[in-house]
Scaffold this active site. Structure first.
Site, PDB file in Angstrom:
ATOM      1  N   GLU A 118      -2.109   0.785  -3.606  1.00 25.55           N
ATOM      2  CA  GLU A 118      -1.057  -0.236  -3.527  1.00 25.55           C
ATOM      3  C   GLU A 118      -0.537  -0.349  -2.093  1.00 25.55           C
ATOM      4  O   GLU A 118      -0.325  -1.449  -1.583  1.00 25.55           O
ATOM      5  CB  GLU A 118       0.120   0.099  -4.453  1.00 25.55           C
ATOM      6  CG  GLU A 118      -0.245   0.244  -5.909  1.00 25.55           C
ATOM      7  CD  GLU A 118      -0.582   1.691  -6.295  1.00 25.55           C
ATOM      8  OE1 GLU A 118      -1.291   2.376  -5.528  1.00 25.55           O
ATOM      9  OE2 GLU A 118      -0.125   2.123  -7.359  1.00 25.55           O
ATOM     10  N   CYS A 162       5.041   4.339  -3.954  1.00 28.00           N
ATOM     11  CA  CYS A 162       4.557   2.953  -4.042  1.00 28.00           C
ATOM     12  C   CYS A 162       5.566   2.048  -4.732  1.00 28.00           C
ATOM     13  O   CYS A 162       5.684   0.880  -4.377  1.00 28.00           O
ATOM     14  CB  CYS A 162       3.211   2.898  -4.747  1.00 28.00           C
ATOM     15  SG  CYS A 162       1.869   3.468  -3.686  1.00 28.00           S
TER      16      CYS A 162
HETATM   17 ZN   LIG Z   1       1.303   5.439  -4.579  1.00 25.79          ZN
END
Ligand SMILES: [Zn+2]
Length: 133
Positions: free
Chosen positions: A56, A90
């Site tokens: 990500e 993330c």
């Molecule tokens: Zn991550």
């Protein structure tokens, strides 16, 4: 949209195949759809000291590098049948470029949609850029 676009799933599978995950052996792919509608793909990139880059984060870095700042959708694919949700780091990174319309979608290894999150569901009461103004 609950049915993943086949070409988006193809991209997810392909980018997951390019993951560099010799230590965890847990390849992950991500595709982010930016405000422009353009797609940016990323894979996890591990390094020997274990502070690797998540898929990500890799996809978001590509988006930002292209001059875009707003996420419409984030798609994540892991190697198995289980949920491969964005890690805590993330979630915060996605939050930085998300708004109330951003969707975060996790698919299984075959590309079937497992979960579809709002930003608020993924990271409730998040600290964000507006907290610093
Ligand atoms: Zn991550």
């Amino acid at each position: 949209m609950n049915t993943p676009d086949p070409s988006l799933i193809e991209t997810l599978v392909a980018v997951r195949g390019n993951a560099y995950a010799p230590y965890s052996r847990h390849p992950v792919g991500a595709v982010v759809v930016a405000e422009s509608g353009r797609h940016y793909a990323g894979a996890n990139v591990e390094v020997a000291h274990y502070k690797g880059l998540c898929a990500e984060a890799s996809a978001i870095a590509a988006m930002v590098g292209a001059g875009e700042r707003r996420l419409r959708e984030v798609w994540v694919i892991g190697p198995g049948e289980h949920l491969c949700t964005p890690c805590g780091d993330c979630r915060q990174r996605i939050r930085e470029f998300a708004d109330e319309h951003t969707r975060i979608r996790v698919v299984d290894a075959e590309g079937r949609l497992l979960k579809d999150y709002s930003m608020e569901a993924l990271l409730p009461d998040a600290f964000g850029p507006e907290n610093l103004t």
